[in-house]
Design a protein around this motif. Structure first.
Motif, PDB file in Angstrom:
ATOM      1  N   TRP A 217      22.002   9.750  14.847  1.00 40.76           N
ATOM      2  CA  TRP A 217      21.186   9.786  15.792  1.00 40.76           C
ATOM      3  C   TRP A 217      21.464  10.406  16.875  1.00 40.76           C
ATOM      4  CZ3 TRP A 217      19.401   8.346  19.714  1.00 40.76           C
ATOM      5  CH2 TRP A 217      18.850   6.984  20.199  1.00 40.76           C
ATOM      6  N   ALA A 218      21.034  12.035  16.784  1.00 40.44           N
ATOM      7  CA  ALA A 218      21.570  12.983  17.399  1.00 40.44           C
ATOM      8  C   ALA A 218      20.790  12.760  18.295  1.00 40.44           C
ATOM      9  CB  ALA A 218      21.241  14.402  16.692  1.00 40.44           C
ATOM     10  N   GLU A 219      20.706  12.806  19.598  1.00 37.92           N
ATOM     11  CA  GLU A 219      20.829  12.875  20.625  1.00 37.92           C
ATOM     12  C   GLU A 219      19.811  13.550  20.831  1.00 37.92           C
ATOM     13  OE1 GLU A 219      23.982  10.583  21.504  1.00 37.92           O
ATOM     14  OE2 GLU A 219      23.672  11.868  20.001  1.00 37.92           O
ATOM     15  N   GLY A 220      18.156  13.524  21.149  1.00 37.92           N
ATOM     16  CA  GLY A 220      17.480  14.103  21.841  1.00 37.92           C
ATOM     17  C   GLY A 220      17.326  16.059  20.168  1.00 37.92           C
ATOM     18  N   GLY A 221      17.906  15.197  19.242  1.00 40.72           N
ATOM     19  CA  GLY A 221      17.303  16.183  18.125  1.00 40.72           C
ATOM     20  C   GLY A 221      15.795  16.369  17.584  1.00 40.72           C
ATOM     21  N   ARG A 222      16.088  16.753  16.153  1.00 40.81           N
ATOM     22  CA  ARG A 222      15.408  16.115  15.792  1.00 40.81           C
ATOM     23  C   ARG A 222      14.530  15.881  14.625  1.00 40.81           C
ATOM     24  NH1 ARG A 222      13.487  22.043  13.225  1.00 40.81           N
ATOM     25  NH2 ARG A 222      13.190  21.483  11.561  1.00 40.81           N
ATOM     26  N   THR A 223      15.532  14.774  14.686  1.00 41.56           N
ATOM     27  CA  THR A 223      15.133  13.797  14.119  1.00 41.56           C
ATOM     28  C   THR A 223      14.464  12.379  15.055  1.00 41.56           C
ATOM     29  OG1 THR A 223      16.766  13.766  12.832  1.00 41.56           O
ATOM     30  CG2 THR A 223      16.872  11.855  12.480  1.00 41.56           C
ATOM     31  N   PRO A 224      13.569  11.428  14.751  1.00 37.18           N
ATOM     32  CA  PRO A 224      13.451  10.476  15.170  1.00 37.18           C
ATOM     33  C   PRO A 224      14.411   9.217  15.141  1.00 37.18           C
ATOM     34  CG  PRO A 224      11.713  11.129  13.217  1.00 37.18           C
ATOM     35  CD  PRO A 224      13.424  12.154  13.258  1.00 37.18           C
ATOM     36  N   PRO A 225      14.709   8.966  16.857  1.00 35.89           N
ATOM     37  CA  PRO A 225      15.511   7.423  17.259  1.00 35.89           C
ATOM     38  C   PRO A 225      15.434   6.502  16.540  1.00 35.89           C
ATOM     39  CG  PRO A 225      14.379   8.602  18.946  1.00 35.89           C
ATOM     40  CD  PRO A 225      13.476   9.191  18.154  1.00 35.89           C
ATOM     41  N   LEU A 226      15.270   6.346  15.592  1.00 32.44           N
ATOM     42  CA  LEU A 226      15.040   5.016  14.951  1.00 32.44           C
ATOM     43  C   LEU A 226      15.660   3.776  15.267  1.00 32.44           C
ATOM     44  CD1 LEU A 226      14.622   5.402  11.071  1.00 32.44           C
ATOM     45  CD2 LEU A 226      12.814   5.920  12.492  1.00 32.44           C
ATOM     46  N   PRO A 227      15.677   2.513  15.745  1.00 32.76           N
ATOM     47  CA  PRO A 227      16.205   1.514  15.994  1.00 32.76           C
ATOM     48  C   PRO A 227      17.578   1.272  14.976  1.00 32.76           C
ATOM     49  CG  PRO A 227      13.176   1.051  15.731  1.00 32.76           C
ATOM     50  CD  PRO A 227      14.102   1.876  15.207  1.00 32.76           C
ATOM     51  N   LEU A 228      18.067   0.282  15.512  1.00 29.19           N
ATOM     52  CA  LEU A 228      18.980   0.092  14.749  1.00 29.19           C
ATOM     53  C   LEU A 228      19.703  -0.877  13.064  1.00 29.19           C
ATOM     54  CD1 LEU A 228      22.047   1.299  13.722  1.00 29.19           C
ATOM     55  CD2 LEU A 228      23.171  -1.015  14.822  1.00 29.19           C
ATOM     56  N   GLU A 229      18.016  -1.702  13.432  1.00 31.00           N
ATOM     57  CA  GLU A 229      17.715  -2.626  12.366  1.00 31.00           C
ATOM     58  C   GLU A 229      16.826  -1.845  11.935  1.00 31.00           C
ATOM     59  OE1 GLU A 229      17.197  -5.490  10.049  1.00 31.00           O
ATOM     60  OE2 GLU A 229      18.850  -5.201  11.966  1.00 31.00           O
ATOM     61  N   ARG A 230      16.027  -1.124  11.834  1.00 23.49           N
ATOM     62  CA  ARG A 230      15.421   0.061  10.489  1.00 23.49           C
ATOM     63  C   ARG A 230      16.490   0.801   9.376  1.00 23.49           C
ATOM     64  NH1 ARG A 230      12.087   0.255   6.561  1.00 23.49           N
ATOM     65  NH2 ARG A 230      10.564   2.086   6.808  1.00 23.49           N
ATOM     66  N   ILE A 231      17.112   1.252  10.742  1.00 22.15           N
ATOM     67  CA  ILE A 231      18.502   1.812   9.569  1.00 22.15           C
ATOM     68  C   ILE A 231      19.451   0.936   9.071  1.00 22.15           C
ATOM     69  CG2 ILE A 231      20.717   3.518   9.690  1.00 22.15           C
ATOM     70  CD1 ILE A 231      19.618   4.351  12.844  1.00 22.15           C
ATOM     71  N   ARG A 232      19.567  -0.066   8.988  1.00 25.76           N
ATOM     72  CA  ARG A 232      19.787  -0.735   8.554  1.00 25.76           C
ATOM     73  C   ARG A 232      19.366  -1.596   7.192  1.00 25.76           C
ATOM     74  NH1 ARG A 232      19.750  -5.765   6.440  1.00 25.76           N
ATOM     75  NH2 ARG A 232      18.641  -6.270   7.633  1.00 25.76           N
ATOM     76  N   GLU A 233      17.923  -1.473   7.587  1.00 32.09           N
ATOM     77  CA  GLU A 233      16.783  -1.579   6.291  1.00 32.09           C
ATOM     78  C   GLU A 233      17.012  -1.104   5.507  1.00 32.09           C
ATOM     79  OE1 GLU A 233      13.533  -2.079   8.823  1.00 32.09           O
ATOM     80  OE2 GLU A 233      13.989  -3.946   9.118  1.00 32.09           O
ATOM     81  N   LEU A 234      16.927   0.070   6.015  1.00 33.48           N
ATOM     82  CA  LEU A 234      17.121   1.785   4.810  1.00 33.48           C
ATOM     83  C   LEU A 234      18.339   2.183   3.843  1.00 33.48           C
ATOM     84  CD1 LEU A 234      14.962   3.842   7.276  1.00 33.48           C
ATOM     85  CD2 LEU A 234      14.246   3.402   5.214  1.00 33.48           C
ATOM     86  N   GLY A 235      18.942   1.193   4.489  1.00 31.80           N
ATOM     87  CA  GLY A 235      19.994   1.582   3.161  1.00 31.80           C
ATOM     88  C   GLY A 235      21.476   1.975   4.299  1.00 31.80           C
ATOM     89  N   TYR A 236      21.464   3.146   5.349  1.00 30.87           N
ATOM     90  CA  TYR A 236      21.709   3.315   4.939  1.00 30.87           C
ATOM     91  C   TYR A 236      23.723   3.080   5.918  1.00 30.87           C
ATOM     92  CZ  TYR A 236      18.930   7.793   5.560  1.00 30.87           C
ATOM     93  OH  TYR A 236      17.975   8.385   5.257  1.00 30.87           O
TER      94      TYR A 236
END
Length: 297
Positions: A217-236
């Motif tokens: 979750w690189a602050e200000g980087g190239r990757t979209p800042p997903l909510p933690l719940e969505r990250i959990r749903e995806l299984g990271y």
């Protein structure tokens, strides 16, 4: 909090346990021993030693491969000594070929680090969210990971394989590399710099049954800042927040220095800062005092 006396918990085993839990492990970034202590005091379970922040903190320079392996290991050792949490450290490219990777793993293990991530960039590397990266052949990186696995003395020491190929060769190549790195023995997989939620989801769908996954979750980087719940749903399994502490410290210092410059003293800024006694307690003065009283003649 890391104690000057007595034994420590088993941070590597603890990290392994955390990574098997039902929710992603949150690992805020730290760039020195003080920021690592603040991460621990805030109630988190893991500290992440950011290479970006370490370079900025030690050199005041960007993360373009300027720090040596010895400097990074020394910084990690200071963090490990300051906290009682597992420390995951950026180990860049391993600082050379497979032989260098062996020394890198040994060095981080001796420093007490719980895990590291190794990346497949060409040396000198660059921050994963900067332009101008290049990657080594996948077979070379697989060899470096096999060397890392063979070099570790503690089987609980976590080895994370990071690929930067998505930004260089496209996501298909990054996914192929990640699978190969898992076959080489990596414990977790880290596909750096996906640029859309669709790519983030595809990484999860194609790799989460291969090995646990890292989300940066690189602050200000190239990757979209997903909510933690969505990250959990995806299984990271592990989420890194590498530079929040660095950016916050920079903002805070800028503000107090501007006040000092404008007023001649920092008096107007002091009400928003920790008090002197609060800060000395934060960095462990009561423990130092107690040790001195215990062992005085």
């Amino acid at each position: 909090m890391g104690s000057l006396l007595g034994g420590r918990t088993e941070p590597r085993r603890r990290l392994r346990e955390l990574l098997t839990g039902p929710r992603p492990v949150i690992a805020p970034g730290a760039y020195d021993a003080l920021s690592a202590r603040l991460v621990e005091q805030a109630g988190f379970d893991v500290v992440y030693m950011t290479g970006f922040g370490s370079t900025a903190g030690l050199l005041g320079r960007p993360d373009v491969g300027l720090l040596t392996g010895g400097e990074m290991v020394a910084n990690a050792a200071r963090m490990v000594d300051a906290v009682d949490l597992p420390v995951i450290a950026d180990a860049d490219t391993g600082y050379g070929n497979a032989v260098n990777v062996v020394r890198t793993v040994r060095g981080y293990e001796q420093a007490g680090v719980a895990g590291i991530h190794l990346e497949d960039q060409v040396m000198p590397k660059r921050c994963g969210h900067l332009r101008g990266k290049a990657v080594i052949p996948a077979e070379e990186m697989a060899g470096k990971l096999r060397a890392a696995v063979a070099a570790r003395r503690d089987p609980d020491f976590v080895i994370i394989a990071r690929t930067d190929a998505a930004a260089v060769n496209g996501l298909d190549d990054a996914l192929q590399r990640a699978r190969r790195y898992a076959e080489a023995g990596a414990d977790l997989l880290f596909v750096e710099s996906p640029t859309s939620e669709e790519d983030i989801a595809r990484i999860a769908e194609e790799l989460r049954d291969t090995a646990p996954l890292v989300f940066n979750w690189a602050e200000g980087g190239r990757t979209p800042p997903l909510p933690l719940e969505r990250i959990r749903e995806l299984g990271y399994a592990l989420v890194l927040f590498p530079i929040s502490t660095l950016l916050a410290a920079t903002a805070g210092m800028r503000q107090v220095l501007a006040r000092l410059r404008a007023d001649g003293t920092p008096a107007a800024a002091l009400p928003g800062l920790p008090g002197f006694d609060e800060f000395t307690e934060l960095v462990g003065l009561p423990e130092i005092t107690a040790i001195g009283e215990r062992f005085q003649d």
